[in-house]
Design an enzyme around this catalytic site. Sequence first.
Site, PDB file in Angstrom:
ATOM      1  N   GLU A   1       0.833  -1.212   0.000  1.00  0.00           N
ATOM      2  CA  GLU A   1       0.000   0.000   0.000  1.00  0.00           C
ATOM      3  C   GLU A   1       0.867   1.260   0.000  1.00  0.00           C
ATOM      4  O   GLU A   1       2.070   1.216   0.205  1.00  0.00           O
ATOM      5  CB  GLU A   1      -0.909   0.031   1.237  1.00  0.00           C
ATOM      6  CG  GLU A   1      -2.081  -0.929   1.196  1.00  0.00           C
ATOM      7  CD  GLU A   1      -3.222  -0.433   0.310  1.00  0.00           C
ATOM      8  OE1 GLU A   1      -3.058   0.613  -0.372  1.00  0.00           O
ATOM      9  OE2 GLU A   1      -4.282  -1.088   0.291  1.00  0.00           O
TER      10      GLU A   1
ATOM     11  N   ARG B   1      -7.572   0.000  12.773  1.00  0.00           N
ATOM     12  CA  ARG B   1      -6.292   0.600  12.394  1.00  0.00           C
ATOM     13  C   ARG B   1      -6.545   1.695  11.378  1.00  0.00           C
ATOM     14  O   ARG B   1      -7.632   1.817  10.816  1.00  0.00           O
ATOM     15  CB  ARG B   1      -5.346  -0.451  11.809  1.00  0.00           C
ATOM     16  CG  ARG B   1      -5.800  -1.051  10.475  1.00  0.00           C
ATOM     17  CD  ARG B   1      -4.658  -1.786   9.802  1.00  0.00           C
ATOM     18  NE  ARG B   1      -5.042  -2.542   8.629  1.00  0.00           N
ATOM     19  CZ  ARG B   1      -5.178  -2.039   7.402  1.00  0.00           C
ATOM     20  NH1 ARG B   1      -5.009  -0.741   7.196  1.00  0.00           N
ATOM     21  NH2 ARG B   1      -5.493  -2.818   6.381  1.00  0.00           N
TER      22      ARG B   1
ATOM     23  N   ASN C   1      -5.949   3.309   7.683  1.00  0.00           N
ATOM     24  CA  ASN C   1      -5.880   2.690   6.366  1.00  0.00           C
ATOM     25  C   ASN C   1      -5.268   3.653   5.352  1.00  0.00           C
ATOM     26  O   ASN C   1      -4.072   3.860   5.345  1.00  0.00           O
ATOM     27  CB  ASN C   1      -7.277   2.220   5.932  1.00  0.00           C
ATOM     28  CG  ASN C   1      -7.241   1.323   4.717  1.00  0.00           C
ATOM     29  OD1 ASN C   1      -6.356   0.490   4.583  1.00  0.00           O
ATOM     30  ND2 ASN C   1      -8.202   1.475   3.825  1.00  0.00           N
TER      31      ASN C   1
ATOM     32  N   ASP D   1     -11.321  -6.503  10.572  1.00  0.00           N
ATOM     33  CA  ASP D   1     -12.126  -7.626  10.102  1.00  0.00           C
ATOM     34  C   ASP D   1     -13.240  -7.089   9.212  1.00  0.00           C
ATOM     35  O   ASP D   1     -14.305  -6.706   9.679  1.00  0.00           O
ATOM     36  CB  ASP D   1     -12.700  -8.395  11.292  1.00  0.00           C
ATOM     37  CG  ASP D   1     -13.427  -9.671  10.876  1.00  0.00           C
ATOM     38  OD1 ASP D   1     -13.642  -9.863   9.659  1.00  0.00           O
ATOM     39  OD2 ASP D   1     -13.790 -10.465  11.763  1.00  0.00           O
TER      40      ASP D   1
ATOM     41  N   ASN E   1     -11.126   4.793   1.794  1.00  0.00           N
ATOM     42  CA  ASN E   1     -10.094   4.562   0.800  1.00  0.00           C
ATOM     43  C   ASN E   1     -10.158   5.670  -0.253  1.00  0.00           C
ATOM     44  O   ASN E   1     -10.896   6.649  -0.111  1.00  0.00           O
ATOM     45  CB  ASN E   1     -10.306   3.192   0.139  1.00  0.00           C
ATOM     46  CG  ASN E   1      -9.094   2.313   0.239  1.00  0.00           C
ATOM     47  OD1 ASN E   1      -7.974   2.772   0.042  1.00  0.00           O
ATOM     48  ND2 ASN E   1      -9.302   1.045   0.547  1.00  0.00           N
TER      49      ASN E   1
ATOM     50  N   ASP F   1     -10.276   1.039  -4.550  1.00  0.00           N
ATOM     51  CA  ASP F   1      -9.206   1.034  -3.557  1.00  0.00           C
ATOM     52  C   ASP F   1      -8.439   2.361  -3.618  1.00  0.00           C
ATOM     53  O   ASP F   1      -9.028   3.421  -3.770  1.00  0.00           O
ATOM     54  CB  ASP F   1      -8.301  -0.170  -3.790  1.00  0.00           C
ATOM     55  CG  ASP F   1      -7.717  -0.715  -2.496  1.00  0.00           C
ATOM     56  OD1 ASP F   1      -7.347   0.096  -1.623  1.00  0.00           O
ATOM     57  OD2 ASP F   1      -7.606  -1.945  -2.354  1.00  0.00           O
TER      58      ASP F   1
END
Length: 303
Positions: free
Chosen positions: A25, A111, A113, A131, A160, A211
């Site tokens: 990433e 977390r 991203n 998750d 995102n 994404d």
Amino acid sequence: MTQSDNRNDSPAVNALCEVRNRVGESPLWSVQEQALYWVDIESRRLHRFDWAAQQEQRWDVPERIGCIALHAQGGLIAAMETGLFRLRPQAGGEIGIELLHAVHFEQPGMRFNDGRCDRQGRFWVSSMVMDMSLAQPAGVLYRYDRRGLVPMVEGLITGNGLAFSPDGRTLYLSDSHPKVQRVWAFDLDAQGNLSHRREFIDMNRHPGRPDGAAVDEDGAYWICGNDAGQVHRFGPDGRLERSLHVPVSKPAMCSFGGPELRHLFITSIPPAQPAAGFEAALDGAVFVTQPGPRGLPDMPFQP
């Protein structure tokens, strides 16, 4: 660099180096260093590729890094599991880690991203529940500057697609979760406030989940179609203009760089099961291609 196949008149797409990431990433080009940085989230690792020397270097860190941006005073700003940190990677393999701002997420198992700096040097970053099967809209888009870490958009499952228009007046944001798959545009003012949220792209109508993304100098929005092996270019009006094919099913994030900012770097993630029609040996690689348009230099964080 490893040559891939070339389909439907797409430009050649090459593997940048031999690295295969678990979750590649946040590709980030440093104009000053003429080098590409990126992260492997699950391996808790920072990578750097020196363009002139064609050499890769890596640093291990104690937490997952969701994303990185340049820091105006040197090094990087990184969104990690417990907060925002300044990283100072050294040539010898050591890395300095300094906490800038701690974070307390709404619930366990979250977390940071996707994230990057806007044209004014403010750092924007989204959070998510790791998750994804839970599909919990606990994610938040934050703005970080001298005023602190401020929640700006709530109710995200998997934030995102963060990018900014060339004039800095529009912020783009996606939710890549399969239940959402949309990209929104917001008006962004000089003080960092958001308004006029509107749907920019319904990615349910296009191949892949939305994404990571980037914007070129023409204001076109490039976004990885995760699970579809494509990177799409949308015009400022939200219309699909073209799609690039990559040799893996899960391109994760794209970013412009290279000596003239004409290269597009694309990180990737190995799928849970090998995907038919793609090159499994390249899963997790970082790719480079020259799609034509020039990109814009990434702005460093201004503390």
